[in-house]
Scaffold this motif. Sequence first.
Motif, PDB file in Angstrom:
ATOM      1  N   ASN A  57       0.829  -1.202   0.000  1.00 29.12           N
ATOM      2  CA  ASN A  57       0.000   0.000   0.000  1.00 29.12           C
ATOM      3  C   ASN A  57       0.867   1.257   0.000  1.00 29.12           C
ATOM      4  N   GLN A  58       1.965   1.233   0.752  1.00 27.88           N
ATOM      5  CA  GLN A  58       2.879   2.375   0.783  1.00 27.88           C
ATOM      6  C   GLN A  58       3.592   2.544  -0.556  1.00 27.88           C
ATOM      7  N   PHE A  59       3.993   1.434  -1.175  1.00 31.04           N
ATOM      8  CA  PHE A  59       4.600   1.500  -2.507  1.00 31.04           C
ATOM      9  C   PHE A  59       3.620   2.084  -3.520  1.00 31.04           C
ATOM     10  N   ALA A  60       2.370   1.689  -3.431  1.00 30.52           N
ATOM     11  CA  ALA A  60       1.356   2.198  -4.352  1.00 30.52           C
ATOM     12  C   ALA A  60       1.149   3.698  -4.163  1.00 30.52           C
ATOM     13  N   LEU A  61       1.195   4.161  -2.936  1.00 26.43           N
ATOM     14  CA  LEU A  61       1.043   5.588  -2.653  1.00 26.43           C
ATOM     15  C   LEU A  61       2.188   6.388  -3.266  1.00 26.43           C
ATOM     16  N   VAL A  62       3.407   5.935  -3.048  1.00 26.32           N
ATOM     17  CA  VAL A  62       4.579   6.623  -3.592  1.00 26.32           C
ATOM     18  C   VAL A  62       4.567   6.575  -5.127  1.00 26.32           C
ATOM     19  N   ALA A  63       4.203   5.439  -5.685  1.00 24.89           N
ATOM     20  CA  ALA A  63       4.148   5.311  -7.147  1.00 24.89           C
ATOM     21  C   ALA A  63       3.098   6.253  -7.731  1.00 24.89           C
ATOM     22  N   GLY A  64       1.933   6.325  -7.112  1.00 24.93           N
ATOM     23  CA  GLY A  64       0.868   7.199  -7.615  1.00 24.93           C
ATOM     24  C   GLY A  64       1.262   8.659  -7.594  1.00 24.93           C
ATOM     25  N   ILE A  65       1.841   9.103  -6.498  1.00 27.29           N
ATOM     26  CA  ILE A  65       2.251  10.498  -6.390  1.00 27.29           C
ATOM     27  C   ILE A  65       3.362  10.808  -7.391  1.00 27.29           C
ATOM     28  N   SER A  66       4.323   9.898  -7.518  1.00 23.21           N
ATOM     29  CA  SER A  66       5.426  10.109  -8.463  1.00 23.21           C
ATOM     30  C   SER A  66       4.931  10.146  -9.902  1.00 23.21           C
ATOM     31  N   ILE A  67       4.015   9.262 -10.238  1.00 22.28           N
ATOM     32  CA  ILE A  67       3.496   9.198 -11.605  1.00 22.28           C
ATOM     33  C   ILE A  67       2.691  10.454 -11.938  1.00 22.28           C
ATOM     34  N   LEU A  68       1.890  10.934 -10.998  1.00 23.06           N
ATOM     35  CA  LEU A  68       1.126  12.159 -11.251  1.00 23.06           C
ATOM     36  C   LEU A  68       2.054  13.362 -11.388  1.00 23.06           C
ATOM     37  N   ALA A  69       3.103  13.422 -10.577  1.00 27.66           N
ATOM     38  CA  ALA A  69       4.065  14.519 -10.695  1.00 27.66           C
ATOM     39  C   ALA A  69       4.756  14.470 -12.057  1.00 27.66           C
ATOM     40  N   PHE A  70       5.119  13.279 -12.498  1.00 27.49           N
ATOM     41  CA  PHE A  70       5.751  13.128 -13.811  1.00 27.49           C
ATOM     42  C   PHE A  70       4.787  13.517 -14.927  1.00 27.49           C
ATOM     43  N   SER A 101     -20.050   3.393  -5.212  1.00 30.06           N
ATOM     44  CA  SER A 101     -19.815   4.017  -3.904  1.00 30.06           C
ATOM     45  C   SER A 101     -19.237   5.412  -4.105  1.00 30.06           C
ATOM     46  N   TRP A 102     -19.494   6.269  -3.150  1.00 25.00           N
ATOM     47  CA  TRP A 102     -19.006   7.638  -3.197  1.00 25.00           C
ATOM     48  C   TRP A 102     -17.603   7.713  -2.622  1.00 25.00           C
ATOM     49  N   VAL A 103     -16.991   8.852  -2.785  1.00 21.02           N
ATOM     50  CA  VAL A 103     -15.627   9.082  -2.302  1.00 21.02           C
ATOM     51  C   VAL A 103     -15.662   9.308  -0.792  1.00 21.02           C
ATOM     52  N   THR A 104     -14.747   8.622  -0.095  1.00 19.65           N
ATOM     53  CA  THR A 104     -14.648   8.797   1.353  1.00 19.65           C
ATOM     54  C   THR A 104     -13.654   9.911   1.666  1.00 19.65           C
ATOM     55  N   LEU A 105     -13.605  10.329   2.914  1.00 18.07           N
ATOM     56  CA  LEU A 105     -12.702  11.404   3.318  1.00 18.07           C
ATOM     57  C   LEU A 105     -11.223  11.031   3.144  1.00 18.07           C
ATOM     58  N   PRO A 106     -10.793   9.809   3.524  1.00 17.26           N
ATOM     59  CA  PRO A 106      -9.392   9.460   3.257  1.00 17.26           C
ATOM     60  C   PRO A 106      -9.049   9.446   1.765  1.00 17.26           C
ATOM     61  N   GLN A 107      -9.978   9.016   0.938  1.00 19.83           N
ATOM     62  CA  GLN A 107      -9.749   9.037  -0.511  1.00 19.83           C
ATOM     63  C   GLN A 107      -9.653  10.466  -1.018  1.00 19.83           C
ATOM     64  N   LEU A 108     -10.465  11.339  -0.442  1.00 25.52           N
ATOM     65  CA  LEU A 108     -10.445  12.736  -0.853  1.00 25.52           C
ATOM     66  C   LEU A 108      -9.097  13.375  -0.560  1.00 25.52           C
ATOM     67  N   TYR A 110      -6.259  11.708  -0.384  1.00 20.44           N
ATOM     68  CA  TYR A 110      -5.342  11.075  -1.332  1.00 20.44           C
ATOM     69  C   TYR A 110      -5.454  11.735  -2.701  1.00 20.44           C
ATOM     70  N   PHE A 111      -6.676  11.965  -3.166  1.00 23.49           N
ATOM     71  CA  PHE A 111      -6.887  12.607  -4.452  1.00 23.49           C
ATOM     72  C   PHE A 111      -6.343  14.035  -4.447  1.00 23.49           C
ATOM     73  N   GLY A 112      -6.509  14.727  -3.324  1.00 22.66           N
ATOM     74  CA  GLY A 112      -5.947  16.067  -3.201  1.00 22.66           C
ATOM     75  C   GLY A 112      -4.431  16.044  -3.303  1.00 22.66           C
ATOM     76  N   GLY A 113      -3.810  15.040  -2.711  1.00 24.52           N
ATOM     77  CA  GLY A 113      -2.363  14.895  -2.816  1.00 24.52           C
ATOM     78  C   GLY A 113      -1.922  14.607  -4.235  1.00 24.52           C
ATOM     79  N   LEU A 114      -2.711  13.835  -4.970  1.00 24.76           N
ATOM     80  CA  LEU A 114      -2.383  13.551  -6.371  1.00 24.76           C
ATOM     81  C   LEU A 114      -2.463  14.811  -7.232  1.00 24.76           C
ATOM     82  N   VAL A 115      -3.511  15.605  -7.011  1.00 26.39           N
ATOM     83  CA  VAL A 115      -3.652  16.850  -7.766  1.00 26.39           C
ATOM     84  C   VAL A 115      -2.508  17.805  -7.418  1.00 26.39           C
ATOM     85  N   LEU A 116      -2.160  17.876  -6.142  1.00 22.14           N
ATOM     86  CA  LEU A 116      -1.058  18.729  -5.707  1.00 22.14           C
ATOM     87  C   LEU A 116       0.264  18.287  -6.338  1.00 22.14           C
ATOM     88  N   ALA A 117       0.495  16.984  -6.414  1.00 21.22           N
ATOM     89  CA  ALA A 117       1.717  16.466  -7.031  1.00 21.22           C
ATOM     90  C   ALA A 117       1.767  16.826  -8.512  1.00 21.22           C
TER      91      ALA A 117
END
Length: 127
Positions: free
Chosen positions: A42-55, A93-100, A102-109
């Motif tokens: 899960n931690q690897f997926a988080l780092v990969a997602g943020i890195s990929i969005l930044a790229f 299903s709708w977006v939960t607060l933790p997902q929100l 995470y999505f905010g972090g992706l947009v920021l990246a």
Amino acid sequence: MKKLLQGVLGYGIGSIFILMIVSAGVLAILLRFTGMEYQTLNQFALVAGISILAFGGMLAAYKGEQKGWLSGGMTGLIFVSAMVLFQIIFENSWVTLPQLSYFGGLVLAAWLGGMIGVNLPRKTAKR
């Protein structure tokens, strides 16, 4: 404006989707053939997602050659909107607060990647 949209939709979003598919395959192989725990994965997926969005934001702004913050922000928002839409349609299903967050972090990246990408040096043709 044409270069901006081509950078965002063509290069930014395209590279993000390709890299996300590749990283999902790599993570699936790691989960299947190693003794890696789910929490570590899960931690690897988080780092990969943020890195990929930044790229992706960086590539979109580099190819768009203007307004890096806008190119990166649009890239991140389009990708996150697609993720939310797929979740609503396919998981019902709708977006939960933790997902929100995470999505905010992706947009920021992607936004920060866009600001970096517009300032990268360009190749110039020698005459």
